[in-house]
Scaffold this motif. Sequence first.
Motif, short mmCIF file in Angstrom:
data_model
loop_
_atom_site.label_atom_id
_atom_site.label_comp_id
_atom_site.label_asym_id
_atom_site.label_seq_id
_atom_site.Cartn_x
_atom_site.Cartn_y
_atom_site.Cartn_z
N ARG A 117 0.10 4.00 3.66
CA ARG A 117 0.90 4.42 2.41
C ARG A 117 0.12 4.66 1.13
N ALA A 118 0.14 5.75 0.56
CA ALA A 118 -0.74 6.00 -0.59
C ALA A 118 0.19 6.05 -1.80
N GLY A 119 1.65 6.05 -1.70
CA GLY A 119 2.43 6.11 -2.55
C GLY A 119 3.85 6.16 -2.25
N PRO A 120 4.79 6.12 -3.04
CA PRO A 120 6.24 6.03 -2.49
C PRO A 120 6.69 6.99 -1.61
N ALA A 121 6.20 8.22 -1.68
CA ALA A 121 6.39 9.21 -0.63
C ALA A 121 5.12 10.07 0.05
N GLU A 122 4.04 9.18 -0.13
CA GLU A 122 2.86 9.86 0.29
C GLU A 122 2.12 9.04 1.33
N PHE A 123 1.76 9.50 2.37
CA PHE A 123 1.15 9.00 3.43
C PHE A 123 0.00 9.67 3.94
N HIS A 124 -0.93 8.76 4.43
CA HIS A 124 -2.21 9.43 5.32
C HIS A 124 -1.86 8.96 6.65
#
Length: 292
Positions: free
Chosen positions: A211-218
């Motif tokens: 998880r890179a942010g609330p709605a952002e993923f790698h």
Amino acid sequence: MTDTEVLRYTAFSEDPQGGNPAGVVLDASGLDDAAMLEIAAGLGYSETAFLTGPAGPVWPEEAAPEAGRGFTVRYFSPKAEVPFCGHATVAAAVALAERIGPGELLFTTRAGDVPVSVTAEEGHVRATLTSVVPEVDDISPADLAEALAALDWPEADLDPAFPPRIAYAGARHLVLGAGTRARLADLAYDFARLEALMRRLDLTTVQLVHRAGPAEFHVRDPFPVGGVVEDPATGAAAAAFGAYARELGLVPEDAVLTLHQGADMGRPGVLTVELRAGDPRVRVGGTGVRIP
């Protein structure tokens, strides 16, 4: 078979060098299973989509596509047929849009009917698929331990906010959360050992997530059962992950998620995952372009 036209498209990128390449055969009516597998193996991409139609089954009236825009689709990796493939769906939809125009399509797959909406904006073609109804299941402690051993991941490297689960949205994927971006970037696994476990559990990929942010993923997706080490952009796994994240309360019921995949392989791509409250299905979208 020598006269079969095999197109090459990449999905989830506007750059032919990015995203996930797929083969597309727009008329597979003269091909049997062996011929389709041979084409997929010869091409060497993680999947090739084989279309027949426009015909397919008789859909309910409310779901029937516009005349000429319904197709039966089968997907083959270099080693076997798979029930559903997201990036090859996007690739095939983009290829069709270039020939019959943007609009609504309906793909009948072995996993079920998959509507696909195609738009063209500012010179780019974008396709968004709607998954079949997803499911999320537990994985046994013994199977999880075997997966981690095959990946050579200590359990302490997992993100405790992402409980391991098997998620399905047309194909089954084991979802594991990486505690750090560095853990995700360092992927060197036992191919044969992971393949054996995945075959036993009927998994298509392992969806590794950070998880890179609330709605952002790698994300990354080992794919040994398909005969390739890693899938560069995995639409079916993205749909499964969307269902997983919603069911476990990791994201709101109404959400648009951005998944970055392929950068660690030198083929960056972006997948958009849309969740809608009251609708269990998951929408996965991205651009696509023909590979010269």
